[in-house]
Design an enzyme around this catalytic site. Structure first.
Site, PDB file in Angstrom:
ATOM      1  N   LYS A  36       0.859  -1.205   0.000  1.00 27.84           N
ATOM      2  CA  LYS A  36       0.000   0.000   0.000  1.00 27.84           C
ATOM      3  C   LYS A  36       0.883   1.239   0.000  1.00 27.84           C
ATOM      4  O   LYS A  36       2.050   1.179   0.401  1.00 27.84           O
ATOM      5  CB  LYS A  36      -0.939   0.033   1.217  1.00 27.84           C
ATOM      6  CG  LYS A  36      -0.263  -0.002   2.611  1.00 27.84           C
ATOM      7  CD  LYS A  36       0.055   1.334   3.229  1.00 27.84           C
ATOM      8  CE  LYS A  36       0.557   1.221   4.688  1.00 27.84           C
ATOM      9  NZ  LYS A  36       1.345   2.349   5.151  1.00 27.84           N
ATOM     10  N   GLY A  41       3.485  -1.410   4.292  1.00 29.54           N
ATOM     11  CA  GLY A  41       2.504  -2.262   4.963  1.00 29.54           C
ATOM     12  C   GLY A  41       2.627  -3.740   4.656  1.00 29.54           C
ATOM     13  O   GLY A  41       1.665  -4.498   4.841  1.00 29.54           O
ATOM     14  N   GLY A  42       3.801  -4.189   4.211  1.00 32.97           N
ATOM     15  CA  GLY A  42       3.939  -5.594   3.795  1.00 32.97           C
ATOM     16  C   GLY A  42       3.600  -6.584   4.900  1.00 32.97           C
ATOM     17  O   GLY A  42       2.907  -7.566   4.659  1.00 32.97           O
ATOM     18  N   GLY A  43       4.062  -6.321   6.114  1.00 31.47           N
ATOM     19  CA  GLY A  43       3.798  -7.238   7.227  1.00 31.47           C
ATOM     20  C   GLY A  43       2.303  -7.336   7.515  1.00 31.47           C
ATOM     21  O   GLY A  43       1.770  -8.434   7.731  1.00 31.47           O
ATOM     22  N   SER A  44       1.621  -6.192   7.480  1.00 37.24           N
ATOM     23  CA  SER A  44       0.170  -6.185   7.728  1.00 37.24           C
ATOM     24  C   SER A  44      -0.573  -6.866   6.587  1.00 37.24           C
ATOM     25  O   SER A  44      -1.553  -7.580   6.806  1.00 37.24           O
ATOM     26  CB  SER A  44      -0.342  -4.742   7.863  1.00 37.24           C
ATOM     27  OG  SER A  44       0.299  -4.111   8.937  1.00 37.24           O
ATOM     28  N   PRO A 103       9.510  -4.538   0.338  1.00 39.38           N
ATOM     29  CA  PRO A 103      10.580  -4.263   1.306  1.00 39.38           C
ATOM     30  C   PRO A 103      10.005  -3.886   2.672  1.00 39.38           C
ATOM     31  O   PRO A 103       9.106  -3.046   2.748  1.00 39.38           O
ATOM     32  CB  PRO A 103      11.354  -3.101   0.680  1.00 39.38           C
ATOM     33  CG  PRO A 103      10.440  -2.498  -0.317  1.00 39.38           C
ATOM     34  CD  PRO A 103       9.491  -3.569  -0.771  1.00 39.38           C
ATOM     35  N   GLY A 125       7.131   1.491   5.059  1.00 38.32           N
ATOM     36  CA  GLY A 125       5.821   2.153   5.002  1.00 38.32           C
ATOM     37  C   GLY A 125       4.901   1.571   3.954  1.00 38.32           C
ATOM     38  O   GLY A 125       3.850   2.150   3.657  1.00 38.32           O
ATOM     39  N   ASP A 142      -3.087  -1.542  10.710  1.00 43.80           N
ATOM     40  CA  ASP A 142      -3.543  -1.437   9.322  1.00 43.80           C
ATOM     41  C   ASP A 142      -3.774  -2.784   8.635  1.00 43.80           C
ATOM     42  O   ASP A 142      -3.839  -2.849   7.417  1.00 43.80           O
ATOM     43  CB  ASP A 142      -2.680  -0.464   8.491  1.00 43.80           C
ATOM     44  CG  ASP A 142      -1.198  -0.738   8.588  1.00 43.80           C
ATOM     45  OD1 ASP A 142      -0.853  -1.762   9.189  1.00 43.80           O
ATOM     46  OD2 ASP A 142      -0.422   0.071   8.067  1.00 43.80           O
TER      47      ASP A 142
HETATM   48  O1  C5P Z   1      -0.508  -1.089  15.444  1.00 42.44           O
HETATM   49  P1  C5P Z   1       0.908  -1.228  15.009  1.00 42.44           P
HETATM   50  O2  C5P Z   1       1.622  -2.342  15.726  1.00 42.44           O
HETATM   51  O3  C5P Z   1       1.068  -1.291  13.533  1.00 42.44           O
HETATM   52  O4  C5P Z   1       1.636   0.131  15.451  1.00 42.44           O
HETATM   53  C1  C5P Z   1       3.022   0.227  15.658  1.00 42.44           C
HETATM   54  C2  C5P Z   1       3.313   1.423  16.553  1.00 42.44           C
HETATM   55  O5  C5P Z   1       3.034   2.646  15.860  1.00 42.44           O
HETATM   56  C3  C5P Z   1       2.446   1.478  17.803  1.00 42.44           C
HETATM   57  O6  C5P Z   1       3.047   0.777  18.853  1.00 42.44           O
HETATM   58  C4  C5P Z   1       2.372   2.972  18.097  1.00 42.44           C
HETATM   59  O7  C5P Z   1       3.542   3.393  18.786  1.00 42.44           O
HETATM   60  C5  C5P Z   1       2.436   3.601  16.721  1.00 42.44           C
HETATM   61  N1  C5P Z   1       1.091   3.961  16.196  1.00 42.44           N
HETATM   62  C6  C5P Z   1       0.441   5.068  16.692  1.00 42.44           C
HETATM   63  N2  C5P Z   1      -0.786   5.430  16.174  1.00 42.44           N
HETATM   64  C7  C5P Z   1      -1.345   4.700  15.191  1.00 42.44           C
HETATM   65  C8  C5P Z   1      -0.691   3.557  14.655  1.00 42.44           C
HETATM   66  C9  C5P Z   1       0.538   3.220  15.180  1.00 42.44           C
HETATM   67  O8  C5P Z   1       0.944   5.758  17.593  1.00 42.44           O
HETATM   68  N3  C5P Z   1      -2.529   5.085  14.704  1.00 42.44           N
END
Ligand code: C5P
Length: 301
Positions: free
Chosen positions: A18, A106-109, A100, A104, A142
């Site tokens: 994405k 989003g590959g893991g998600s 990669p 940013g 995401d």
């Molecule tokens: O949810 P995810 O594990 O992808 O988020 C990784 C980190 O990014 C979270 O631990 C948080 O510190 C930050 N984050 C945030 N606000 C969001 C998404 C992510 O602060 N809306």
């Protein structure tokens, strides 16, 4: 998320990348997460996952380096789905990594969403996309995005996704440096820096420009995390500058970086920008959006 079943080769699901065409941070929540509004487009650059029946849960990764073992979001998603519908079920999963990580995209998600889709079929759980998205939100902010439509607006911490019935024939140049960006670190830097006093366009303003020429989108590709991402590396490689000097019509940063994207009206223009950015030291790929109706394959740059 495309899937195809074959008796001999297992069940294959392709997981797209994405880009956040825009990302506005609206505020910090009590749980430390940030409330967002972001227009996200899925891109024709794919990881592939193959699922086969097995006794335990196993994951083998090939291609670009990713966290293996317990940290991989694919296994986290598999465990969440097993707990919800098939406790103790196993599967052998092969992940071919082309997106990669830590840039940013989003590959893991996306891989986690693909795991939910694949295992839902393999295990006969019978969950719909909404049910899978609810489970996905537990794995990462995401993940639900990848179970929605090719262009969508993300809100909340990212888990509230509204599909958008829009298309665009833009070509994308994806460009990134040789280092990853830590998402949590970028959000923490955002908190330290404070919100910008400038008031650029609303995240959704870009939706009015998707069908027009790329250059008209230039003022609307806003990402509130860009200054924060810039601030956490003193040896930062200027990917935006590379693309702009290459003559890109409009450039944005995706997610919390470290990748940027340029939008172009034609494949020839995208290839020209990609070649120049690569000559300046960035890694690049040229790809279409999934929303455009063109052939949904990654285009070599
Ligand atoms: O949810 P995810 O594990 O992808 O988020 C990784 C980190 O990014 C979270 O631990 C948080 O510190 C930050 N984050 C945030 N606000 C969001 C998404 C992510 O602060 N809306």
């Amino acid at each position: 998320m495309r899937d195809a079943t074959s008796l001999t080769q297992g069940l294959t699901v392709e997981a797209p990348a994405k880009v956040n065409l825009t990302l506005r941070v609206l505020g910090v929540r009590d749980d430390g997460y940030h409330d967002l509004e972001s227009v996200v487009a899925l891109v024709a650059l794919f990881d592939s996952l193959v699922f086969e029946p097995a006794d335990g849960l196993g994951l083998v990764c090939r291609g670009m380096e990713v966290p293996g073992g317990e940290d991989n979001l694919v296994l986290a998603a598999a465990r969440v789905l097993a707990d919800a519908c098939r406790p103790g079920q196993g599967a052998q999963i092969r992940l071919e990594k082309r997106i990669p990580p830590g840039r940013g995209f989003g590959g893991g998600s996306s891989d986690a969403a693909a795991a939910l889709v694949g295992l839902n079929t393999l295990w006969g759980c019978g969950l719909g996309r909404e049910g899978l998205a609810r489970l996905g939100a537990r794995v990462g902010s995401d993940v639900p995005l990848f179970l929605s439509s090719p262009i969508a607006v993300m809100r909340g911490r990212g888990e509230r996704v509204e599909p958008v019935a829009a298309g665009s024939s833009w070509w994308l140049v994806l460009a990134w440096p040789d280092y990853e960006m830590p998402t949590a670190g970028v959000y923490a830097a955002y908190d330290r820096l404070g919100a910008s006093t400038a008031a650029p366009a609303a995240a959704t303003a870009v939706l009015d420009h998707l069908a027009g020429p790329a250059r008209k989108a230039r003022p609307f590709l806003v990402n509130d995390l860009e200054a924060a991402a810039d601030s956490i590396r003193c040896d930062r490689f200027d990917v935006r500058g590379c693309l702009e000097r290459a003559g890109a019509a409009a450039v944005g940063m995706t997610g919390s970086g470290s990748a940027y994207f340029a939008v172009a009206d034609t494949q020839a223009e995208a290839n020209r920008v990609a070649d120049a950015a690569r000559a300046a030291g960035a890694e690049t790929r040229v790809a279409t959006l999934l929303a455009d109706g063109k052939d949904q394959q990654e285009k070599p740059s």
